[in-house]
Scaffold this motif. Structure first.
Motif, mmCIF file in Angstrom:
data_model
loop_
_atom_site.group_PDB
_atom_site.id
_atom_site.type_symbol
_atom_site.label_atom_id
_atom_site.label_comp_id
_atom_site.label_asym_id
_atom_site.label_seq_id
_atom_site.Cartn_x
_atom_site.Cartn_y
_atom_site.Cartn_z
ATOM 1 N N LEU A 163 -68.942 7.552 6.194
ATOM 2 C CA LEU A 163 -69.550 6.577 7.102
ATOM 3 C C LEU A 163 -68.508 5.978 8.044
ATOM 4 C CD1 LEU A 163 -72.162 4.575 4.964
ATOM 5 C CD2 LEU A 163 -72.604 6.121 6.865
ATOM 6 N N ALA A 164 -67.332 5.655 7.496
ATOM 7 C CA ALA A 164 -66.275 5.100 8.344
ATOM 8 C C ALA A 164 -65.832 6.119 9.383
ATOM 9 C CB ALA A 164 -65.089 4.664 7.484
ATOM 10 N N ALA A 165 -65.795 7.384 8.989
ATOM 11 C CA ALA A 165 -65.350 8.437 9.907
ATOM 12 C C ALA A 165 -66.343 8.693 11.030
ATOM 13 C CB ALA A 165 -65.089 9.730 9.133
ATOM 14 N N ILE A 170 -68.266 -4.455 15.509
ATOM 15 C CA ILE A 170 -68.079 -4.863 16.902
ATOM 16 C C ILE A 170 -67.870 -3.633 17.786
ATOM 17 C CG2 ILE A 170 -66.516 -6.086 18.481
ATOM 18 C CD1 ILE A 170 -66.080 -8.124 16.182
ATOM 19 N N GLY A 171 -67.088 -2.674 17.281
ATOM 20 C CA GLY A 171 -66.879 -1.442 18.023
ATOM 21 C C GLY A 171 -68.181 -0.705 18.271
ATOM 22 N N ILE A 230 -77.391 6.869 21.063
ATOM 23 C CA ILE A 230 -78.088 7.158 19.800
ATOM 24 C C ILE A 230 -77.134 7.168 18.605
ATOM 25 C CG2 ILE A 230 -79.500 8.858 18.572
ATOM 26 C CD1 ILE A 230 -80.624 9.693 21.323
ATOM 27 N N PRO A 231 -76.037 7.970 18.611
ATOM 28 C CA PRO A 231 -75.128 7.907 17.459
ATOM 29 C C PRO A 231 -74.430 6.562 17.330
ATOM 30 C CG PRO A 231 -74.225 9.311 19.197
ATOM 31 C CD PRO A 231 -75.649 9.027 19.567
ATOM 32 N N ALA A 232 -74.297 5.810 18.424
ATOM 33 C CA ALA A 232 -73.681 4.488 18.338
ATOM 34 C C ALA A 232 -74.540 3.550 17.498
ATOM 35 C CB ALA A 232 -73.466 3.913 19.737
ATOM 36 N N VAL A 233 -75.848 3.641 17.656
ATOM 37 C CA VAL A 233 -76.761 2.837 16.842
ATOM 38 C C VAL A 233 -76.680 3.260 15.372
ATOM 39 C CG1 VAL A 233 -79.194 2.296 16.422
ATOM 40 C CG2 VAL A 233 -78.315 2.356 18.763
ATOM 41 N N VAL A 239 -75.660 0.856 12.023
ATOM 42 C CA VAL A 239 -76.451 0.729 10.792
ATOM 43 C C VAL A 239 -75.641 1.188 9.579
ATOM 44 C CG1 VAL A 239 -78.519 1.536 9.586
ATOM 45 C CG2 VAL A 239 -78.631 0.987 12.031
ATOM 46 N N GLY A 240 -74.891 2.292 9.722
ATOM 47 C CA GLY A 240 -74.105 2.812 8.607
ATOM 48 C C GLY A 240 -73.031 1.857 8.141
ATOM 49 N N VAL A 241 -72.345 1.219 9.085
ATOM 50 C CA VAL A 241 -71.245 0.312 8.733
ATOM 51 C C VAL A 241 -71.749 -0.901 7.971
ATOM 52 C CG1 VAL A 241 -69.424 -1.180 9.692
ATOM 53 C CG2 VAL A 241 -69.772 1.095 10.631
#
Length: 465
Positions: A23-25, A89-90, A181-184, A188-190
């Motif tokens: 998830l972090a990656a 924030i990122g 899309i992947p930014a959203v 959610v993952g973080v």
């Protein structure tokens, strides 16, 4: 507790560790998307706004300027708010920057939007490797941080594929906007990630740090032993700038991190990432669709070769992998320059030119691409880690911006052959710098590396047992 129960518990914890690191990656995926998307979009943006060579370089490099500012600010951010909130924030900045870029009405607005997007990239490039280095157990630390680099390469490939699909209609705004899309998904993952146990310990939240380690380590003893190592390293009362001004050994680590990032950027890899269609044009592929599919091949090779790094980094080691990578990159750039010098006229010369270009990509993706980030996250002592990684990451983006702002100008002033020969020579120099200064850190705890550094051992020996 039965042996079967212990084995199930260890397996469950290992799965959780991998899930957290994955998830972090994802931050690396966004990083790669924003690096890769401009290569395919730039020809259409240039036509839409009738941009000059200098404006093209500014559109490319403006994101690096923002990334440099973001990397500097994320040191303070990650120390004050924690690694997890910095990643959140990122993610928000990724969403906002992507949308503004897609709706840009002018070159100036697009440049400003990409600066904002760069802030997000800078935060991700600082915080994600730092977080991964502090979450992952030492025996898989290199592989987990390399997974971050793998996600960057997958992001670049996805951007190239998206650009190619949209190139038939020339929809450059969709090329830039689809990254939302992947930014959203990242945001959610973080939300589900735990905080770094090392950051929690720095803030005095020892019991919470222990809970995180118990969740992520194979055994309770392993978790508690690591917590004790962290607590021992926290006995050093200085941090950041104070440690930099008072401790020459910490200054050595900071300067080594800066050197590593300069080496990575001046391999010439991002020249190919940002200007791939232009390079394929120089290699004799003159139609836009040939150039776009060429960038897809570059992105695919970049992804596949990164698996070499993941397989070697914790087996073969950092130093030998880096040296091999610089040799391959020097040969690739040198051969490409030679072909440009001779002149590319036949189909076989075109194929050979593409072949040596892909050889260069393999050399970077298996070595300097992931391993520089691995080393920069490993060599800084805990109390100065935020400051040290801030410095090296900021320099990464300054060097990146220089590369992005000078390539087209170098082509115009030096010629294509001499430009690629310059990068070949730099890769040869990096072989000798690796031999002289870069340590081997595989299977060594962060605390032991710190101990060797602070005892004044030569930089190339701080990973010795």
């Amino acid at each position: 507790m039965s042996q079967l129960t212990i084995e199930r518990s260890a397996k469950s914890r290992a799965t959780m560790t991998f899930f957290v690191c994955f998830l972090a990656a994802l931050a690396g995926l966004l990083f790669g998307l924003d690096i890769g998307v401009i290569a395919g979009a730039l020809p259409f943006i240039t036509e839409a706004f009738q941009m000059t060579t200098q404006q093209q370089e500014w559109v490319v490099s403006s994101m690096m300027f923002g990334a440099m500012v973001g990397a500097v600010g994320s040191g303070w951010l990650s120390f004050r708010l924690g690694r997890r909130y910095s990643l959140l924030i990122g993610a928000v900045l990724f969403v906002v920057g992507s949308l503004l870029s897609a709706f840009a009405p002018s070159v100036e607005f697009l440049i400003i939007s990409r600066v904002l997007l760069g802030l997000a990239v800078g935060i991700a490039s600082f915080t994600a490797p730092l977080y991964l280095s502090e979450i992952a157990p030492e025996h898989i630390r290199g592989s987990m941080i390399s997974m971050y680099q793998l996600m960057i390469t997958i992001g670049i490939l996805a951007a190239f594929l998206s650009d190619t699909a949209l190139s038939y209609s020339g929809q450059w705004r969709w090329m830039l906007g689809i990254i939302t899309i992947p930014a959203v998904v990242l945001f959610v993952g973080v939300l589900f990630l735990p905080e770094s146990p090392r950051w929690l310990a720095i803030k005095g939240r020892i019991s919470t740090a222990e809970k995180v380690l118990l969740l992520l380590r194979s055994t309770n003893d392993e978790a508690r032993n690591e917590l004790e190592e962290i607590r021992d390293s926290l006995k050093v009362k200085q941090s950041g700038w104070a440690l930099f001004t008072s401790n020459k050994n910490f200054r050595r680590a900071v300067f080594l991190g800066i050197l590593l990032q300069v080496m990575q950027q001046f391999t010439g890899m991002n020249v190919i990432m940002y200007y791939a269609p232009k390079i394929f044009d120089l290699a004799g592929y003159n139609t836009i669709h040939e150039q776009m599919w060429g960038t897809v091949i570059v992105g695919l090779v970049n992804v596949l070769a990164t698996f070499i790094a993941i397989g070697l980094v914790d087996r073969w080691g950092r130093r030998p992998t880096l040296i091999l990578g610089f040799i391959v990159m020097a040969l690739g750039m040198g051969s490409l320059g030679l072909m440009m010098h001779i002149g590319i006229e036949s189909v076989w010369q075109q194929y050979f030119s593409v072949g040596v270009l892909l050889m260069f990509i393999v050399g970077f993706a298996m070595s300097a691409g992931p391993l520089i980030w691995v080393l920069c996250s490993e060599i800084q002592p805990l109390k100065g880690r935020d400051f040290g990684i801030t410095c090296s990451t900021a320099v990464n983006w300054i060097a990146n911006m220089i590369v992005g702002m000078t390539f087209l100008t170098m082509l115009n002033s030096l010629g294509s052959a001499n430009t690629f020969w310059v990068y070949a020579l730099l890769n040869l120099i990096f072989i000798f710098l690796t031999l002289a200064f870069i340590p081997e850190t595989k299977n060594i705890s962060l605390e032991h590396i710190e101990k060797n550094l602070m005892e004044g051992k030569p930089l190339r020996m701080i990973g010795s047992k």
